[in-house]
Scaffold this motif. Structure first.
Motif, PDB file in Angstrom:
ATOM      1  N   ARG A 111       0.820  -1.208   0.000  1.00 61.14           N
ATOM      2  CA  ARG A 111       0.000   0.000   0.000  1.00 61.14           C
ATOM      3  C   ARG A 111       0.854   1.259   0.000  1.00 61.14           C
ATOM      4  O   ARG A 111       0.533   2.244  -0.680  1.00 61.14           O
ATOM      5  CB  ARG A 111      -0.946   0.008   1.210  1.00 61.14           C
ATOM      6  CG  ARG A 111      -1.902   1.200   1.219  1.00 61.14           C
ATOM      7  CD  ARG A 111      -2.862   1.127   2.389  1.00 61.14           C
ATOM      8  NE  ARG A 111      -3.832   0.059   2.221  1.00 61.14           N
ATOM      9  CZ  ARG A 111      -4.949   0.182   1.507  1.00 61.14           C
ATOM     10  NH1 ARG A 111      -5.224   1.311   0.866  1.00 61.14           N
ATOM     11  NH2 ARG A 111      -5.790  -0.829   1.420  1.00 61.14           N
ATOM     12  N   LEU A 112       1.953   1.252   0.753  1.00 61.59           N
ATOM     13  CA  LEU A 112       2.823   2.424   0.797  1.00 61.59           C
ATOM     14  C   LEU A 112       3.381   2.727  -0.587  1.00 61.59           C
ATOM     15  O   LEU A 112       3.370   3.872  -1.042  1.00 61.59           O
ATOM     16  CB  LEU A 112       3.961   2.194   1.802  1.00 61.59           C
ATOM     17  CG  LEU A 112       4.915   3.354   2.060  1.00 61.59           C
ATOM     18  CD1 LEU A 112       5.459   3.280   3.485  1.00 61.59           C
ATOM     19  CD2 LEU A 112       6.087   3.363   1.077  1.00 61.59           C
ATOM     20  N   VAL A 113       3.868   1.699  -1.271  1.00 64.40           N
ATOM     21  CA  VAL A 113       4.431   1.892  -2.613  1.00 64.40           C
ATOM     22  C   VAL A 113       3.332   2.300  -3.588  1.00 64.40           C
ATOM     23  O   VAL A 113       3.546   3.154  -4.453  1.00 64.40           O
ATOM     24  CB  VAL A 113       5.139   0.613  -3.091  1.00 64.40           C
ATOM     25  CG1 VAL A 113       5.650   0.779  -4.524  1.00 64.40           C
ATOM     26  CG2 VAL A 113       6.301   0.267  -2.167  1.00 64.40           C
ATOM     27  N   ALA A 114       2.147   1.691  -3.442  1.00 60.93           N
ATOM     28  CA  ALA A 114       1.019   2.039  -4.318  1.00 60.93           C
ATOM     29  C   ALA A 114       0.634   3.505  -4.149  1.00 60.93           C
ATOM     30  O   ALA A 114       0.413   4.220  -5.137  1.00 60.93           O
ATOM     31  CB  ALA A 114      -0.168   1.141  -4.013  1.00 60.93           C
ATOM     32  N   ASP A 115       0.552   3.968  -2.899  1.00 56.94           N
ATOM     33  CA  ASP A 115       0.203   5.368  -2.643  1.00 56.94           C
ATOM     34  C   ASP A 115       1.251   6.306  -3.242  1.00 56.94           C
ATOM     35  O   ASP A 115       0.923   7.377  -3.771  1.00 56.94           O
ATOM     36  CB  ASP A 115       0.082   5.624  -1.142  1.00 56.94           C
ATOM     37  CG  ASP A 115      -1.166   4.978  -0.542  1.00 56.94           C
ATOM     38  OD1 ASP A 115      -2.080   4.638  -1.318  1.00 56.94           O
ATOM     39  OD2 ASP A 115      -1.216   4.828   0.687  1.00 56.94           O
ATOM     40  N   GLU A 116       2.501   5.893  -3.152  1.00 56.93           N
ATOM     41  CA  GLU A 116       3.582   6.704  -3.716  1.00 56.93           C
ATOM     42  C   GLU A 116       3.464   6.787  -5.237  1.00 56.93           C
ATOM     43  O   GLU A 116       3.668   7.850  -5.838  1.00 56.93           O
ATOM     44  CB  GLU A 116       4.923   6.097  -3.322  1.00 56.93           C
ATOM     45  CG  GLU A 116       6.120   6.960  -3.652  1.00 56.93           C
ATOM     46  CD  GLU A 116       7.419   6.343  -3.170  1.00 56.93           C
ATOM     47  OE1 GLU A 116       8.357   6.225  -3.994  1.00 56.93           O
ATOM     48  OE2 GLU A 116       7.490   5.974  -1.985  1.00 56.93           O
ATOM     49  N   TYR A 176       7.214  -0.406 -10.349  1.00 57.73           N
ATOM     50  CA  TYR A 176       7.701   0.814  -9.708  1.00 57.73           C
ATOM     51  C   TYR A 176       8.577   0.455  -8.509  1.00 57.73           C
ATOM     52  O   TYR A 176       9.610   1.091  -8.262  1.00 57.73           O
ATOM     53  CB  TYR A 176       6.523   1.673  -9.277  1.00 57.73           C
ATOM     54  CG  TYR A 176       6.909   2.953  -8.587  1.00 57.73           C
ATOM     55  CD1 TYR A 176       7.525   3.992  -9.297  1.00 57.73           C
ATOM     56  CD2 TYR A 176       6.675   3.142  -7.225  1.00 57.73           C
ATOM     57  CE1 TYR A 176       7.892   5.175  -8.665  1.00 57.73           C
ATOM     58  CE2 TYR A 176       7.031   4.314  -6.589  1.00 57.73           C
ATOM     59  CZ  TYR A 176       7.644   5.328  -7.312  1.00 57.73           C
ATOM     60  OH  TYR A 176       8.004   6.486  -6.684  1.00 57.73           O
ATOM     61  N   ALA A 177       8.171  -0.574  -7.767  1.00 59.21           N
ATOM     62  CA  ALA A 177       8.965  -1.015  -6.611  1.00 59.21           C
ATOM     63  C   ALA A 177      10.333  -1.526  -7.063  1.00 59.21           C
ATOM     64  O   ALA A 177      11.353  -1.269  -6.419  1.00 59.21           O
ATOM     65  CB  ALA A 177       8.213  -2.103  -5.848  1.00 59.21           C
ATOM     66  N   VAL A 178      10.346  -2.262  -8.179  1.00 59.09           N
ATOM     67  CA  VAL A 178      11.621  -2.762  -8.717  1.00 59.09           C
ATOM     68  C   VAL A 178      12.491  -1.589  -9.169  1.00 59.09           C
ATOM     69  O   VAL A 178      13.693  -1.550  -8.888  1.00 59.09           O
ATOM     70  CB  VAL A 178      11.373  -3.738  -9.889  1.00 59.09           C
ATOM     71  CG1 VAL A 178      12.696  -4.099 -10.562  1.00 59.09           C
ATOM     72  CG2 VAL A 178      10.669  -5.005  -9.400  1.00 59.09           C
ATOM     73  N   ALA A 179      11.875  -0.633  -9.841  1.00 56.52           N
ATOM     74  CA  ALA A 179      12.616   0.522 -10.362  1.00 56.52           C
ATOM     75  C   ALA A 179      13.197   1.375  -9.244  1.00 56.52           C
ATOM     76  O   ALA A 179      14.234   2.016  -9.426  1.00 56.52           O
ATOM     77  CB  ALA A 179      11.716   1.367 -11.249  1.00 56.52           C
ATOM     78  N   THR A 180      12.526   1.382  -8.076  1.00 55.35           N
ATOM     79  CA  THR A 180      13.004   2.180  -6.947  1.00 55.35           C
ATOM     80  C   THR A 180      13.744   1.317  -5.924  1.00 55.35           C
ATOM     81  O   THR A 180      13.923   1.716  -4.773  1.00 55.35           O
ATOM     82  CB  THR A 180      11.828   2.906  -6.264  1.00 55.35           C
ATOM     83  OG1 THR A 180      10.804   1.961  -5.920  1.00 55.35           O
ATOM     84  CG2 THR A 180      11.241   3.971  -7.187  1.00 55.35           C
ATOM     85  N   LEU A 181      14.171   0.123  -6.367  1.00 55.09           N
ATOM     86  CA  LEU A 181      15.040  -0.766  -5.581  1.00 55.09           C
ATOM     87  C   LEU A 181      14.404  -1.257  -4.281  1.00 55.09           C
ATOM     88  O   LEU A 181      15.096  -1.468  -3.286  1.00 55.09           O
ATOM     89  CB  LEU A 181      16.374  -0.061  -5.273  1.00 55.09           C
ATOM     90  CG  LEU A 181      17.124   0.515  -6.483  1.00 55.09           C
ATOM     91  CD1 LEU A 181      18.402   1.193  -6.047  1.00 55.09           C
ATOM     92  CD2 LEU A 181      17.407  -0.569  -7.510  1.00 55.09           C
ATOM     93  N   ARG A 182      13.085  -1.485  -4.310  1.00 55.03           N
ATOM     94  CA  ARG A 182      12.414  -2.006  -3.120  1.00 55.03           C
ATOM     95  C   ARG A 182      11.818  -3.393  -3.341  1.00 55.03           C
ATOM     96  O   ARG A 182      11.164  -3.940  -2.457  1.00 55.03           O
ATOM     97  CB  ARG A 182      11.341  -1.010  -2.657  1.00 55.03           C
ATOM     98  CG  ARG A 182      11.954   0.214  -2.003  1.00 55.03           C
ATOM     99  CD  ARG A 182      10.943   1.260  -1.682  1.00 55.03           C
ATOM    100  NE  ARG A 182      10.450   1.914  -2.887  1.00 55.03           N
ATOM    101  CZ  ARG A 182       9.575   2.923  -2.868  1.00 55.03           C
ATOM    102  NH1 ARG A 182       9.109   3.365  -1.726  1.00 55.03           N
ATOM    103  NH2 ARG A 182       9.191   3.493  -3.990  1.00 55.03           N
ATOM    104  N   ALA A 183      12.027  -3.915  -4.513  1.00 53.95           N
ATOM    105  CA  ALA A 183      11.615  -5.291  -4.827  1.00 53.95           C
ATOM    106  C   ALA A 183      12.505  -5.789  -5.959  1.00 53.95           C
ATOM    107  O   ALA A 183      13.143  -4.987  -6.656  1.00 53.95           O
ATOM    108  CB  ALA A 183      10.145  -5.345  -5.229  1.00 53.95           C
TER     109      ALA A 183
END
Length: 230
Positions: free
Chosen positions: A100-105, A176-183
């Motif tokens: 949810r945090l990444v989705a909101d971002e 987006y999470a992969v691109a921002t190095l969180r997955a």
């Protein structure tokens, strides 16, 4: 080397003191009676100490295993204390970086990029739909199976098109999470073709000029009706 009997017999003193085991492992006996495992070692010539837990929560055998693990890291040129700190930081970041945090971002990014209000609203709806199942999960830990279970729940309600679109938007969040190095992976990609693809309904085209004229008059009449009611 210590035995469990010897450890159990240790008594507190006015000041803390150490009782050695072997290979840098020792028990720190505190004035309050607590028994704490410690291991000391040298890294690049500097003496360091690392906590291994409290006795009896951590027994003698486990303490020695932890000591040996630290020594193996040293032999590989790794500082055990630094490695533990890094692992703790990464775990804390992962726990806070939820779906949810990444989705909101991502949705905030969409708004800043000028996406239509309807598009943003639909995106929030998809997040709300998936939220109960995976919203609070660390995004890096979410599996394709978890995501599929959430989508199938939507599909079972007969919302086939919504389930497909939810998978697509979830894919955007994971990318987006992969691109921002969180997955490191996008489980939504694996689910391509896993959901029911509803049959597209095609409406007959108006080919006759007379019919087309009737349609335009009907649209014009509808506009007049709306204006009159307003």
């Amino acid at each position: 080397m210590l035995t469990t009997t010897q450890i159990n017999a240790l008594k507190p003193r006015e000041k803390a003191y150490k009782v050695a085991d072997s290979k840098g492992l020792y028990v720190l006996v505190n004035p309050n009676g607590s028994l704490l495992w410690r291991v000391k070692f040298r890294f690049h010539g500097i003496e360091k100490k690392m906590a291994l837990g409290r006795y009896p929560d951590v027994g003698l055998k486990e303490a020695r295993e932890k000591r040996d693990e630290a020594r193996e890291q040293l032999e590989s040129g790794v500082d055990p204390v630094a490695a533990r700190t890094q692992a703790r930081v990464e775990a804390e970041i992962a726990a806070r970086t939820t779906f949810r945090l990444v989705a909101d971002e991502l949705i905030e990014k969409m708004e800043l990029e000028g996406k239509a209000a309807a598009t943003v609203k639909k995106a929030r709806w998809f997040v709300d739909v998936l939220g109960p199942a995976i919203g609070n999960r660390p995004i890096a830990d979410i599996t394709a199976h978890e995501l599929l279970k959430a989508l199938k729940k939507l599909e079972r309600k007969g919302h086939h098109e919504s389930a497909i679109r939810a998978r697509s938007f979830a894919g955007r969040i994971f990318r987006y999470a992969v691109a921002t190095l969180r997955a490191q992976h996008n489980p939504a990609d694996i689910l391509r073709g896993a959901l029911i693809n509803p049959k597209v309904k095609h409406h007959a085209a108006i080919l006759e000029p007379a019919q087309f004229g009737e349609l335009l008059r009907a649209i014009d009449g509808y506009g007049v009706l709306i204006a009159t009611e307003m």
